[in-house]
Write an enzyme that holds these catalytic residues in place. Sequence first.
Site, PDB file in Angstrom:
ATOM      1  N   GLU A   1     -12.248   1.106  17.046  1.00 46.62           N
ATOM      2  CA  GLU A   1     -13.354   1.408  16.124  1.00 46.62           C
ATOM      3  C   GLU A   1     -14.412   0.293  16.146  1.00 46.62           C
ATOM      4  O   GLU A   1     -14.073  -0.850  16.413  1.00 46.62           O
ATOM      5  CB  GLU A   1     -12.800   1.587  14.703  1.00 46.62           C
ATOM      6  CG  GLU A   1     -12.147   0.330  14.145  1.00 46.62           C
ATOM      7  CD  GLU A   1     -11.424   0.578  12.830  1.00 46.62           C
ATOM      8  OE1 GLU A   1     -10.825   1.657  12.644  1.00 46.62           O
ATOM      9  OE2 GLU A   1     -11.461  -0.326  11.989  1.00 46.62           O
TER      10      GLU A   1
ATOM     11  N   ARG B   1      -3.806   1.026  10.649  1.00 42.29           N
ATOM     12  CA  ARG B   1      -4.512   0.486  11.803  1.00 42.29           C
ATOM     13  C   ARG B   1      -4.588   1.576  12.867  1.00 42.29           C
ATOM     14  O   ARG B   1      -3.617   2.299  13.102  1.00 42.29           O
ATOM     15  CB  ARG B   1      -3.755  -0.714  12.386  1.00 42.29           C
ATOM     16  CG  ARG B   1      -3.958  -2.015  11.627  1.00 42.29           C
ATOM     17  CD  ARG B   1      -5.390  -2.567  11.782  1.00 42.29           C
ATOM     18  NE  ARG B   1      -5.612  -3.787  11.025  1.00 42.29           N
ATOM     19  CZ  ARG B   1      -6.232  -3.846   9.836  1.00 42.29           C
ATOM     20  NH1 ARG B   1      -6.681  -2.745   9.275  1.00 42.29           N
ATOM     21  NH2 ARG B   1      -6.403  -5.004   9.237  1.00 42.29           N
TER      22      ARG B   1
ATOM     23  N   SER C   1     -10.899  -0.102   1.561  1.00 48.40           N
ATOM     24  CA  SER C   1     -11.022  -1.064   0.456  1.00 48.40           C
ATOM     25  C   SER C   1     -12.420  -1.051  -0.139  1.00 48.40           C
ATOM     26  O   SER C   1     -12.800  -1.966  -0.852  1.00 48.40           O
ATOM     27  CB  SER C   1     -10.705  -2.465   0.966  1.00 48.40           C
ATOM     28  OG  SER C   1     -11.685  -2.853   1.916  1.00 48.40           O
TER      29      SER C   1
ATOM     30  N   HIS D   1     -13.236   3.684   8.111  1.00 48.31           N
ATOM     31  CA  HIS D   1     -12.496   2.474   7.708  1.00 48.31           C
ATOM     32  C   HIS D   1     -13.074   1.850   6.446  1.00 48.31           C
ATOM     33  O   HIS D   1     -13.532   0.706   6.454  1.00 48.31           O
ATOM     34  CB  HIS D   1     -12.471   1.439   8.844  1.00 48.31           C
ATOM     35  CG  HIS D   1     -11.371   0.418   8.664  1.00 48.31           C
ATOM     36  ND1 HIS D   1     -10.862  -0.319   9.683  1.00 48.31           N
ATOM     37  CD2 HIS D   1     -10.662   0.046   7.558  1.00 48.31           C
ATOM     38  CE1 HIS D   1      -9.894  -1.115   9.224  1.00 48.31           C
ATOM     39  NE2 HIS D   1      -9.762  -0.907   7.928  1.00 48.31           N
TER      40      HIS D   1
ATOM     41  N   ASP E   1      -8.691   7.096   8.541  1.00 51.80           N
ATOM     42  CA  ASP E   1      -9.672   6.103   8.097  1.00 51.80           C
ATOM     43  C   ASP E   1      -9.820   5.003   9.138  1.00 51.80           C
ATOM     44  O   ASP E   1     -10.744   4.202   9.068  1.00 51.80           O
ATOM     45  CB  ASP E   1      -9.226   5.494   6.756  1.00 51.80           C
ATOM     46  CG  ASP E   1     -10.285   4.583   6.129  1.00 51.80           C
ATOM     47  OD1 ASP E   1     -11.472   4.967   6.150  1.00 51.80           O
ATOM     48  OD2 ASP E   1      -9.929   3.504   5.629  1.00 51.80           O
TER      49      ASP E   1
ATOM     50  N   THR F   1      -4.244   5.259   7.360  1.00 48.69           N
ATOM     51  CA  THR F   1      -5.184   4.345   6.697  1.00 48.69           C
ATOM     52  C   THR F   1      -4.802   2.904   7.011  1.00 48.69           C
ATOM     53  O   THR F   1      -5.268   1.981   6.355  1.00 48.69           O
ATOM     54  CB  THR F   1      -5.148   4.517   5.159  1.00 48.69           C
ATOM     55  OG1 THR F   1      -3.796   4.354   4.711  1.00 48.69           O
ATOM     56  CG2 THR F   1      -5.655   5.878   4.740  1.00 48.69           C
TER      57      THR F   1
ATOM     58  N   ILE G   1       0.843  -1.203   0.000  1.00 47.34           N
ATOM     59  CA  ILE G   1       0.000   0.000   0.000  1.00 47.34           C
ATOM     60  C   ILE G   1       0.877   1.250   0.000  1.00 47.34           C
ATOM     61  O   ILE G   1       0.631   2.201  -0.739  1.00 47.34           O
ATOM     62  CB  ILE G   1      -0.971  -0.024   1.207  1.00 47.34           C
ATOM     63  CG1 ILE G   1      -1.932  -1.209   1.061  1.00 47.34           C
ATOM     64  CG2 ILE G   1      -1.737   1.288   1.309  1.00 47.34           C
ATOM     65  CD1 ILE G   1      -2.811  -1.470   2.276  1.00 47.34           C
TER      66      ILE G   1
END
Lengths: 321, 320
Positions: B268, B239, B289, B286, B263, B237, B159
Site C-alpha cells: 500500500e 497488515r 486509527s 488504512h 483496510d 485490518t 485489537i
Amino acid sequence: MKPRLIVSRQIPPAVAARIRAEFDCPWPEGRDMTADDVIAALTQTNADALMLTSHLKFGAEIIARLPATVKIAATCSVGFEHIDVAAAKARGLPVTNTPDVLTDCTADLTFMLILAACRRAHEYDGIMRAGWRRGYGLGEMLGLKVSGKRLGILGLGRIGQAVAARARGFGMQILYSHPRRLPPEQEHGATYFASFDEMLPHCDILTLHARSGPETAGIMDAGKFSRLPKGAVFVNAARGNLVDEDALLAALTSGHLFAAGLDVFNNEPAFDLRFAALDNVFLVPHMGSATVETRNAMGMRALDNIQAVLAGKPPIDPLWS
Amino acid sequence: MPKPTLLVTRRLPAGVEARASRDYQARLNPEDSPRTGADILRLSQGADAILCCPAEKLDAATIGALPASIKVLGTFSVGYDHIDLAAARMRALPVVNTPDVLSVATAEIAMLLILSASRRAGEGERLLRAGQWTGWCPTQLIGAAVSGRRLGIFGMGRIGRELARMAAAFGMIVHYYNRTRLPPDLEGTAMYHDDEDKFLSICDVISLNAPGGDGTRRWLNAERIAKLPPNAVVINTARGTLVDDAALIDALTTGRVAFAGLDVYDGEPRLNPGYLTLENAVLLPHLGSNTKQTRDAMGNLALDGIDAILAGREPRNLVK
C-alpha cells in the site's frame, strides 16, 4: 387440494420452494405486479390468499376490488404504511405483517450506519475506488470514534433495544425517548427522557426507531436538528417520513451535523438526489432486512400467517383485531 | 540547557506538533512530504531523537547509518514491521511505539468492515449515488446476516480482544486462534483453537488481527482459503502482508469467499489493482486509527516514550 396463492413481488428461492410444496400458485417465485395485475391474477385463479410487500399500495380501492375468495393478505414486512388497515377491517379481511424476525438484521445495519457515518466510510471508499496512490497525513481525513460516545435512541422498541445492546459492546452511554418509560429489564441502565427535545442536546449520535404515523411524521425538523450538539451524527434506518429532508440537508451542508447514515428516504426509490452529492453521508437503499436469513424468515412468517388463517385459526401477527 | 532536537518525519496532528515544538527543537514536515531512508539520514544529522511513521522503511542499512547522536526512535504506530529491530538492538537504539491507544478505533473499523462487507453496503452506496435505485424488492442486494454467525479472530492481542467484545454484542459467536491460550479474564466467552484447520473450518467470518512480519507473510493463502466454510467473509485490518492478494482476489471472483472487508494491503498505497473492481470487497485506505482522539493519543504516547528515554527512564511503550 392445495390452497391457491398469489405473490405480488419476487421472493427468495427458499420461500418459493415452500410455496411450491404447500400452495397452488401460478408464479411461486413471485413476479413484480401492479395493482391491476394483482386483481386480475386473484380473480382468474380464485385465490384464497395474497402475499404482498410494501411495493404494492394496498389501499381502500384495491381492497374493495378483491374477489370474495381472498381470505387473507399477508405483507412480507414489519411496516404496514402501504396497507389501509381500517379498510381491511371494514371488509373483515385479516391482514398480517412479519414482526420480530428482522430485529437483529435491522439493528446490525443501523449500527453499520453509525460506524460508517462516524468513520467516513463513503469518502474512504471513494479514495480506494480512485486507486488511492497517496498516503494520508496523520491529521488528515479524521473521523469520530464511536466507542464511549452518547447514543440517543428515539423509540426503544424491539429494534431500538437491539441497537442499544450492540452499543453497549462499544461502551456507549444510552439515552432514549419513548412514549413511556420501560421496565429495568428492557432499559438496561439507559437514561429515559420523557421529552425528546430535552434528550437532543445530549446526543453525540442520534438514531431513530420510532413507529411511523401521523404523530411522528416529520418529527426531525429544523428545530430538532438545531437542538443536537454541533458535530453530532444522525442515523435513520426506520422510516423516511420521520425526517424533514430539507432540514437534514441544511444541517449536513452547514456543518452542524458531522455526518449522517441513511437507509430510508421520504420518496423511495426516487430519493432526493441532493443526498447523493454529499460526502458526509453514507447511503444504502432500504436494506435493513436484506439478508438471506431474514428475508427467508420474513417469507416463512408470512406463509405461517396465511396457513393459520386458511386452517380456520387466528392469524399470528394480525394488524387488526 | 538547550532543548533536544527531534526529527518528525511527517505532519502530525496540530496538538502533537505543538507539544513537540514546546519540548524540542522540532524539525517538522509541514508539507507532509514522504521521506526516504536517505532523507531521514540527511535530516537527522545532529538530532537526538526521531519520530517516524509506518510509511518509512527503517531497514538495517538506514539504522546502521544513523548519526551517533540519535538516542531513541519512536514510531507513530502500534506495528513496527517497518523497523529492523535486530539492527536497532545491534546499535543499542531503543524503539518506542503506540500500543493500546488505537485498539478500540481499529477494532471499530474491523466491526464496520464485518457489517458493511456482509451487508453489501458498498454496492448499495454505489447504486444510490449513481441514481440507479429502482425500488425495494425482497431479493435485491441480499447479504449475509451478522448476528448469530461465527467470527474467527486470528491473533488475539489487544485489537482482537476489543473486536471480540464488540462482536459478542452483535450476537456473534467468537472463536480465536492464537499461539497461546489467553487467561480467562482476557478470553471472555471466546473459544480457543490450537488446531489451525479446525479453526479455519468454523470461520463464517475471519478477521486477521495478527502482527505482520516474516512469520505471518501471506498466511491467508489459497490453501487456507480452501479450508474456510463456503460463503465465508474475510476481514483484514492488521497488515496487508498477511494476505496472498492473488489468492484472495481469485476467491472473491469465483465466489469461494463471498465478501471481503480490507483496510490494509500488501504494497500500500499501491495495492493490487485486482481489488479495485470487485463489487464484493469493501475497501478502506488504512485508516484504522483515524479518529482525532486516537491520533492525538498516539502522538502523545510516542512523545511520552521519547521524553522518557532522553530522561534516562524506561517508558511503558518500549518495544522489547
